[in-house]
Design an enzyme around this catalytic site. Sequence first.
Site, PDB file in Angstrom:
ATOM      1  N   GLU A   1       9.971  46.632  -2.686  1.00 53.43           N
ATOM      2  CA  GLU A   1      11.001  45.978  -1.880  1.00 53.43           C
ATOM      3  C   GLU A   1      11.432  44.647  -2.487  1.00 53.43           C
ATOM      4  OE1 GLU A   1      12.785  47.202   0.318  1.00 53.43           O
ATOM      5  OE2 GLU A   1      11.695  49.057   0.626  1.00 53.43           O
TER       6      GLU A   1
ATOM      7  N   TYR B   1      15.077  41.844   6.608  1.00 54.00           N
ATOM      8  CA  TYR B   1      15.138  43.201   6.079  1.00 54.00           C
ATOM      9  C   TYR B   1      13.801  43.641   5.493  1.00 54.00           C
ATOM     10  CZ  TYR B   1      15.258  46.831   2.713  1.00 54.00           C
ATOM     11  OH  TYR B   1      14.900  47.945   2.004  1.00 54.00           O
TER      12      TYR B   1
ATOM     13  N   ASP C   1      19.783  47.271   5.667  1.00 50.11           N
ATOM     14  CA  ASP C   1      20.125  46.831   4.325  1.00 50.11           C
ATOM     15  C   ASP C   1      21.589  47.176   4.054  1.00 50.11           C
ATOM     16  OD1 ASP C   1      20.059  49.590   3.976  1.00 50.11           O
ATOM     17  OD2 ASP C   1      19.637  49.335   1.849  1.00 50.11           O
TER      18      ASP C   1
ATOM     19  N   CYS D   1      26.835  58.192   0.834  1.00 51.35           N
ATOM     20  CA  CYS D   1      27.809  57.267   1.440  1.00 51.35           C
ATOM     21  C   CYS D   1      27.916  56.014   0.571  1.00 51.35           C
ATOM     22  CB  CYS D   1      27.370  56.914   2.855  1.00 51.35           C
ATOM     23  SG  CYS D   1      28.676  56.221   3.885  1.00 51.35           S
TER      24      CYS D   1
ATOM     25  N   CYS E   1      31.733  62.600   0.456  1.00 54.32           N
ATOM     26  CA  CYS E   1      31.765  63.095   1.831  1.00 54.32           C
ATOM     27  C   CYS E   1      31.553  64.612   1.891  1.00 54.32           C
ATOM     28  CB  CYS E   1      33.082  62.712   2.498  1.00 54.32           C
ATOM     29  SG  CYS E   1      33.357  60.915   2.582  1.00 54.32           S
TER      30      CYS E   1
ATOM     31  N   CYS F   1      28.003  65.218   2.610  1.00 55.26           N
ATOM     32  CA  CYS F   1      27.414  64.431   3.699  1.00 55.26           C
ATOM     33  C   CYS F   1      27.075  65.312   4.899  1.00 55.26           C
ATOM     34  CB  CYS F   1      28.365  63.323   4.130  1.00 55.26           C
ATOM     35  SG  CYS F   1      27.709  62.302   5.468  1.00 55.26           S
TER      36      CYS F   1
ATOM     37  N   CYS G   1      31.850  61.621  11.396  1.00 52.67           N
ATOM     38  CA  CYS G   1      32.013  60.273  10.831  1.00 52.67           C
ATOM     39  C   CYS G   1      33.319  59.664  11.339  1.00 52.67           C
ATOM     40  CB  CYS G   1      32.023  60.330   9.309  1.00 52.67           C
ATOM     41  SG  CYS G   1      32.385  58.740   8.515  1.00 52.67           S
TER      42      CYS G   1
END
Length: 323
Positions: free
Chosen positions: A69, A152, A170, A225, A232, A235, A241
Amino acid sequence: MPVSAPAPGPGPTPGPASVSASVPAAPVPVDLPATGALHGAVIDWFDEHARDLPWRRPDAGAWSVMVSEFMLQQTPVNRVLPVHAEWLERWPRPADLATESAGEAVRAWGRLGYPRRALRLHAAATAIAQQHGGEVPREHSELLALPGIGEYTAAAVASFAYGRRHIVLDTNVRRVFARLATGVEYPPNATTAAERRLAAALLPDDEGTAARWAAATMELGALVCAARSPRCGSCPVADRCAWRLAGSPAHEGPPRRGQTYAGTDRQVRGRLLAILRASRTPVPRALLDTAWSEPVQRARALDGLLADGLVERLPDDHYRLPA
DNA sequence: GATTCGTGGGA
DNA sequence: TTCCCAAGAAT
């Protein structure tokens, strides 16, 4: 049917306090249709398409997650992978890193960028060794108190390493929610209370499911995305969406100014630090002077590095990474 | 809330 | 080639 954004007005309070201390008690979504189906679609997609990353494997501990991270803050995955592997092999536990000098952390950081993160990770490891019995803390509040860990990263470590229920906001998740639920191409520049409210409303109640949801929405933002050219067609939730159903309208408002880099102090700092990383012995001032021709900016950059603790000045006008 | 803080790869 | 931007934090 698109996911509806939170409506203003009274309603039940959002989930338990385990979401995050910073989630404002505010108006709450009255009706979020089919969130269960939404969770299932995204998590099923994640189960099939998630990348096999070292810090996601079953044998990866909290320290591996935490190191990843830090490194992933503003740095792409493919550049983090080799450095993360080196760090985990060299310093398998926080206490191992804590026995090293901060300078070794900066050196091993290599060219990941933003080397203050190396300093902060070293300081966090030291705090964990001294104040947490060598174990990465499980609580969001304890993680948040460590150097280099903000809202975060605290949520990410608690969620990914320990399966806890937190909103994990995030840049990927914010973009997914902006499109899916709010119907706009990009989220605001800075995280807003409305975004936290929405994320809290969408967070599954079950702890384990919430942790999967956090990882899945982040991966969806990274792989499908995407910021520039969203895929898309691949997706799992394109059919609901809000942005797509609105005809994929272009982003409104001023374009976010790109951070010009050439000629900035950051570039000069980078050059100075590259020289210091490459040398095991203290470097004379004359060598650092080769990094940049303009003396005023060069001196300012070096002063900044000294002030940040990334560089030490020795009595004879030599310089090195911090001991 | 706006700035600062590295680096490199892809469109 | 230029531009965009990539799992943010600290001030």
